[in-house]
Design a protein around this motif. Structure first.
Motif, PDB file in Angstrom:
ATOM      1  N   HIS A  88       0.851  -1.190   0.000  1.00 28.45           N
ATOM      2  CA  HIS A  88       0.000   0.000   0.000  1.00 28.45           C
ATOM      3  C   HIS A  88       0.885   1.238   0.000  1.00 28.45           C
ATOM      4  O   HIS A  88       2.011   1.207   0.488  1.00 28.45           O
ATOM      5  CB  HIS A  88      -0.894   0.028   1.242  1.00 28.45           C
ATOM      6  N   CYS A  89       0.365   2.320  -0.531  1.00 30.35           N
ATOM      7  CA  CYS A  89       1.114   3.579  -0.491  1.00 30.35           C
ATOM      8  C   CYS A  89       1.109   4.089   0.943  1.00 30.35           C
ATOM      9  O   CYS A  89       0.101   4.607   1.416  1.00 30.35           O
ATOM     10  CB  CYS A  89       0.495   4.619  -1.426  1.00 30.35           C
ATOM     11  N   SER A  90       2.226   3.915   1.624  1.00 29.73           N
ATOM     12  CA  SER A  90       2.293   4.342   3.014  1.00 29.73           C
ATOM     13  C   SER A  90       2.683   5.808   3.119  1.00 29.73           C
ATOM     14  O   SER A  90       2.381   6.469   4.104  1.00 29.73           O
ATOM     15  CB  SER A  90       3.283   3.475   3.794  1.00 29.73           C
ATOM     16  N   GLU A  91       3.374   6.314   2.112  1.00 31.08           N
ATOM     17  CA  GLU A  91       3.741   7.723   2.064  1.00 31.08           C
ATOM     18  C   GLU A  91       4.082   8.087   0.625  1.00 31.08           C
ATOM     19  O   GLU A  91       4.175   7.223  -0.236  1.00 31.08           O
ATOM     20  CB  GLU A  91       4.912   8.039   2.999  1.00 31.08           C
ATOM     21  N   TYR A  92       4.256   9.371   0.397  1.00 31.77           N
ATOM     22  CA  TYR A  92       4.616   9.859  -0.929  1.00 31.77           C
ATOM     23  C   TYR A  92       5.893  10.669  -0.819  1.00 31.77           C
ATOM     24  O   TYR A  92       6.083  11.434   0.115  1.00 31.77           O
ATOM     25  CB  TYR A  92       3.507  10.741  -1.522  1.00 31.77           C
ATOM     26  N   CYS A  93       6.760  10.484  -1.800  1.00 29.08           N
ATOM     27  CA  CYS A  93       7.998  11.245  -1.911  1.00 29.08           C
ATOM     28  C   CYS A  93       7.705  12.455  -2.793  1.00 29.08           C
ATOM     29  O   CYS A  93       7.278  12.303  -3.938  1.00 29.08           O
ATOM     30  CB  CYS A  93       9.067  10.366  -2.537  1.00 29.08           C
ATOM     31  N   TYR A  94       7.919  13.653  -2.243  1.00 25.39           N
ATOM     32  CA  TYR A  94       7.616  14.888  -2.964  1.00 25.39           C
ATOM     33  C   TYR A  94       8.864  15.435  -3.647  1.00 25.39           C
ATOM     34  O   TYR A  94       9.946  15.464  -3.065  1.00 25.39           O
ATOM     35  CB  TYR A  94       7.079  15.946  -2.000  1.00 25.39           C
ATOM     36  N   ASN A  95       8.701  15.864  -4.890  1.00 29.86           N
ATOM     37  CA  ASN A  95       9.748  16.558  -5.635  1.00 29.86           C
ATOM     38  C   ASN A  95       9.121  17.602  -6.538  1.00 29.86           C
ATOM     39  O   ASN A  95       8.033  17.394  -7.079  1.00 29.86           O
ATOM     40  CB  ASN A  95      10.532  15.588  -6.530  1.00 29.86           C
ATOM     41  N   GLU A  96       9.829  18.689  -6.721  1.00 31.15           N
ATOM     42  CA  GLU A  96       9.443  19.684  -7.719  1.00 31.15           C
ATOM     43  C   GLU A  96      10.390  19.486  -8.888  1.00 31.15           C
ATOM     44  O   GLU A  96      11.606  19.410  -8.705  1.00 31.15           O
ATOM     45  CB  GLU A  96       9.577  21.095  -7.160  1.00 31.15           C
ATOM     46  N   VAL A  97       9.833  19.347 -10.088  1.00 28.34           N
ATOM     47  CA  VAL A  97      10.661  19.116 -11.268  1.00 28.34           C
ATOM     48  C   VAL A  97      10.441  20.230 -12.277  1.00 28.34           C
ATOM     49  O   VAL A  97       9.367  20.816 -12.346  1.00 28.34           O
ATOM     50  CB  VAL A  97      10.365  17.739 -11.915  1.00 28.34           C
ATOM     51  N   LYS A  98      11.482  20.531 -13.048  1.00 29.01           N
ATOM     52  CA  LYS A  98      11.403  21.591 -14.056  1.00 29.01           C
ATOM     53  C   LYS A  98      10.639  21.151 -15.298  1.00 29.01           C
ATOM     54  O   LYS A  98      10.102  21.961 -16.030  1.00 29.01           O
ATOM     55  CB  LYS A  98      12.807  22.049 -14.442  1.00 29.01           C
TER      56      LYS A  98
END
Length: 116
Positions: A88-98
């Motif tokens: 299950h998706c236990s968390e999400y990895c956040y990134n800002e991409v160009k």
């Protein structure tokens, strides 16, 4: 004149895209977007949609910066699913991409700016 089959196909594609764009994001991502942009969804990046960006079988989320019409050449915030041992998706990895160009190849080199 457009045939019924073509018209039905076009309407089906359009409705699925509208549903994806209007679908509520998972709570973790919603909290993060609220922290960054405030509670008014009209202030959030748009469109927001789900897609398996890293081809791992789990749903990831993309929030494209407002006003960009170039699709893959737009700045975006991505939320990559980090599955737990149960799948299950236990968390999400956040990134800002160009850009979203070649994102499948770029994801392995990204480090989480934060998790949610």
């Amino acid at each position: 004149m457009i045939s019924r089959t073509i018209l039905f196909t076009l309407l089906t594609l359009l409705s699925s895209q509208l549903l994806a764009a209007n679908e509520d994001v998972p709570d973790d991502i919603r909290y993060m977007l609220e922290d960054m942009y405030g509670a008014k969804k009209t202030e959030w990046p748009s469109p927001r949609y789900k897609k398996d960006l890293n081809k791992d079988g789990f749903t990831d989320w993309v929030a494209v910066k407002k006003g960009c019409q170039l699709k893959d050449a737009c700045q975006a915030e991505i939320f990559i699913c980090v599955p737990d041992k149960k799948g299950h998706c236990s968390e999400y990895c956040y990134n800002e991409v160009k850009t979203l160009k070649n994102i499948e190849e770029t994801i392995p080199t990204l480090k989480c700016e934060s998790t949610c």
